[in-house]
Enzyme design. Structure first.
Site, PDB file in Angstrom:
ATOM      1  CD  GLU A   1      -1.126  -0.042   3.755  1.00 24.25           C
ATOM      2  OE1 GLU A   1      -0.822   0.587   4.775  1.00 24.25           O
ATOM      3  OE2 GLU A   1      -2.147  -0.748   3.684  1.00 24.25           O
TER       4      GLU A   1
ATOM      5  CG  HIS B   1      -2.823   0.719   7.836  1.00 23.13           C
ATOM      6  ND1 HIS B   1      -2.672  -0.064   6.717  1.00 23.13           N
ATOM      7  CD2 HIS B   1      -3.712   0.070   8.626  1.00 23.13           C
ATOM      8  CE1 HIS B   1      -3.422  -1.143   6.818  1.00 23.13           C
ATOM      9  NE2 HIS B   1      -4.065  -1.085   7.970  1.00 23.13           N
TER      10      HIS B   1
END
Length: 669
Positions: free
Chosen positions: A241, A284
């Protein structure tokens, strides 16, 4: 056992500048030579692995050999297993191979340090919101020893489907013994990947979570090295990611692997966050792009060039890998006994400039940053940017696992005009003769007479960085008339230090929520991460898990949809979080349809479906909602949605669900 080679920090980075050895706490006294890379084989868990739980209340289901737990100062028994007063006591009596740490984020660092001191071979830390500077300090310790390997933090853990050993909280119904090795940053995306391989009849050998924090104890290249040597692993899947360079490092490794291997194992990959707004924090803690980091498209293309087969949704992994494996001679049935069942044997980068607005909650205003510099006796003369300005950034090097100084003659920190210099977290002073200062001055073309002023500025930044627990400090400065003056600044601080540990309250008070996006502030109160996307977005998204939420926006965009938001419920989807999410999403007048994409792991899909139905009714919603439920009890959940009598549309396939919600958002049926 083959000794695995150590990681390089990357060709573009200057060598890591280390402090004096006596400043660093050492733990591995049993060996003079210490290299953290020597701990890679500790990742090969399986039926042989004896696990110690530091803070355990989990059941003994699935066959994990739990040898006990730790409760400081207490000795007794729990679930018919011994409870030890310390990790050292547990190591002396139970000889565990691994320790699972389930304590909260503010206690995680202490628990990890205790496990390192006891020389536990594998430590798995699952908690999120571990203060960044606690982890920086731990990595400075890990680098001095060769006994303990860390997985995490902020990850679901590591699991051997073949060896029936789970160290973490992964949803067991998704797993099946097989031959696919999986490494991922995102928990929910890894579960989707696991489910895809299970559905395809491939199953999994070993699944390693890198985690979503800035600093990972185990990264993609570490896992790839394990999968290469593992006879149980026939195919490899990598789930990345935005944020950091781990995917680029993996691409370099894959390129070399395919070049030197006659019959390589096929590798597939996915990169989440390709539609993420530049500079935003996407759920995150590590999902943000720092100066010098590659963008998601660069990562995607690098992996593709390296030879990885790319997918845009984890649902496609299973059948894709079946096709790849059918073209490769398999070693299955060759009689080799895998490590998981054996007994234990003794591109041009996108840059983020100073002017780029970010949404980290603890980014402070420029005048506040300049005031902090003034308090540290730095000369400040705020002014407009000029051609002679120079730029400094003190931030985190995610590969070197340490602080790093970036010196550049460009506001965009372009590669050709910058130098990146990692250094040890234990560093205390920066003098004019320090190699870091000399390297930065050389890149900035400063005269020797300016090095003393540069050292003073870097020293002040370093003091602020450590004392205030920053994750990035950027300054724009100018050197003229024998004076180095700061003209602009942008400071960001670690919110976990305040949220989980109550530290840095004075910095946190600088935040002015009245100037932030109201929906984002409201979502935060309920533990929800909401990012309002610009443009003509007509589809509201509600997802559990940051990685899955990023990928949902990516995949809907690829299908022709336009998303109005990113929304991560935080890994859970209770009726209350769903209700709060619906309320926030529908407050955006652009939203014409809502896409709920939930992976039910530890929380069952039928419970999630009940929460969705209750929330929909309580809010008297009229906006059509498409629900894709996957995971535990998915069929029951889908049936409940279909039979609810509400304008809810249940789907199993992402492709079908995507087409439906796009049609509804466009006014179709």
């Amino acid at each position: 056992m083959t000794r695995l080679s150590s990681l390089t920090a990357g060709a573009r980075r200057a060598p890591l500048l280390r402090a004096s050895v006596k400043q660093i706490k050492h733990f591995s006294s049993s060996s003079r030579y210490c290299d953290y890379a020597d701990t890679l084989p500790n990742l090969k868990i399986g039926a042989h692995t004896r696990v110690l739980f530091q803070g355990f209340t989990e059941s003994l289901a699935w066959g994990t050999k739990i040898v006990g737990g730790v409760k400081p100062g207490v000795e007794g028994e729990h679930l018919r297993l011994p409870v030890f007063p310390s990790v050292k006591a547990a190591q002396d009596r139970a000889k565990p191979d691994a320790s699972a740490i389930y304590v909260p984020g503010n206690q995680t660092a202490k628990a990890i340090e205790e496990a390192i001191e006891a020389e536990i071979p594998l430590v798995v830390a699952v908690a999120e919101h571990v203060p960044l500077h606690d982890i920086l300090r731990l990595h400075s310790i890990l680098k001095t020893q060769s006994k303990t390997r860390l997985v995490g933090a902020n990850c679901p853990g590591i699991i051997s489907a073949i060896g029936k050993c789970r160290i973490g909280f992964q949803p067991l119904p998704c797993f099946a013994p097989g031959n696919i090795g999986i490494v991922a940053k995102s928990g929910t995306l890894s579960y989707e990947t696991v489910a895809s391989t299970t559905r395809a009849g491939l199953g999994q050998s070993l699944c390693i979570s890198m985690g979503g924090d800035l600093l990972a104890g185990t990264n993609f290249v570490d896992a790839l090295k394990i999968f290469e040597e593992d006879p149980d692993t026939e195919g490899i899947m990598l789930v990345g990611e935005i944020g950091g360079t781990a995917e680029m490092d993996a691409a370099e490794w894959i390129t070399d692997y395919y070049r030197r291997t006659a019959n390589p194992k096929p590798i597939m990959a996915l990169v989440g966050g390709r539609q993420a707004p530049p500079g935003r924090i996407m759920g995150h803690a590590g999902a943000w792009t720092a100066p010098g980091d590659p963008g998601p498209e660069e990562k995607y293309k690098a992996l593709e060039r390296a030879g990885a087969v790319m997918v845009n949704h984890p649902e496609k992994f299973g059948e894709g890998m079946k096709t790849l494996l059918s073209g490769r001679s398999s070693s299955l049935g060759s009689g080799k006994r895998g490590l998981h069942t054996m007994r234990r044997a003794t591109p041009q980068s996108r840059r983020v400039s100073l002017q780029k607005t970010q949404a980290r909650t603890l980014y402070i205003k420029q005048f506040q940053a300049l005031d902090i510099l003034k308090e540290n006796v730095i000369f400040v003369n705020e002014g407009a940017q000029s051609a002679s300005d120079l730029f400094l950034s003190l931030t985190i090097d995610r590969t070197a696992l340490s602080p790093t100084l970036i010196a550049s003659s460009s506001a965009g920190f372009e590669l050709s005009s910058s130098v990146r210099i990692p250094f040890a977290y234990t560093t205390e002073q920066f003098s004019a003769q320090n190699p870091l200062i000399e390297a930065a001055a050389g890149r900035l073309q400063l005269p020797a007479s300016a090095q003393e002023k540069l050292a003073e500025l870097v020293q002040a930044l370093w003091q602020i960085f450590k004392e205030k627990e920053a994750f990035v400090l950027e300054v724009r400065a100018n050197y003229a008339s024998e004076t180095l003056e700061v003209r602009g600044a942008r400071f960001g601080f670690d919110d976990a230090a305040f949220r989980s540990s109550g530290r840095q309250e004075d910095v946190h008070k600088l935040r002015n929520v009245a100037e932030e996006v109201p929906e984002e502030v409201e979502a935060e109160k309920g533990g929800i991460v909401y990012v309002k996307l610009e443009g003509e977005g007509s589809i509201g998204t509600l997802v559990n898990g940051a990685g899955l939420a990023m990928n949902t926006v990516d995949a809907l965009s690829i299908h022709g949809g336009h998303c109005a938001n990113f929304l991560d419920t935080g890994g859970k989807a209770t009726s209350e979080t769903v209700k709060s999410s619906f309320r926030i999403i529908t407050s955006d007048s652009r939203v014409k349809a809502i896409f709920v994409n939930i992976f039910g792991g530890l929380t069952r899909c039928d419970m999630i479906a009940e929460g969705i139905i209750m929330a929909f009714r309580d809010l008297n919603m009229s906006v059509p909602v498409v629900v894709r439920l996957r995971g535990t009890n998915e069929e029951s959940g889908q049936k409940m949605i279909s039979e609810s009598g509400l304008p809810l549309h249940a789907f199993d396939s992402f492709e079908d669900a995507a087409k439906k919600v796009i049609s509804l958002a466009q006014g179709g049926q």
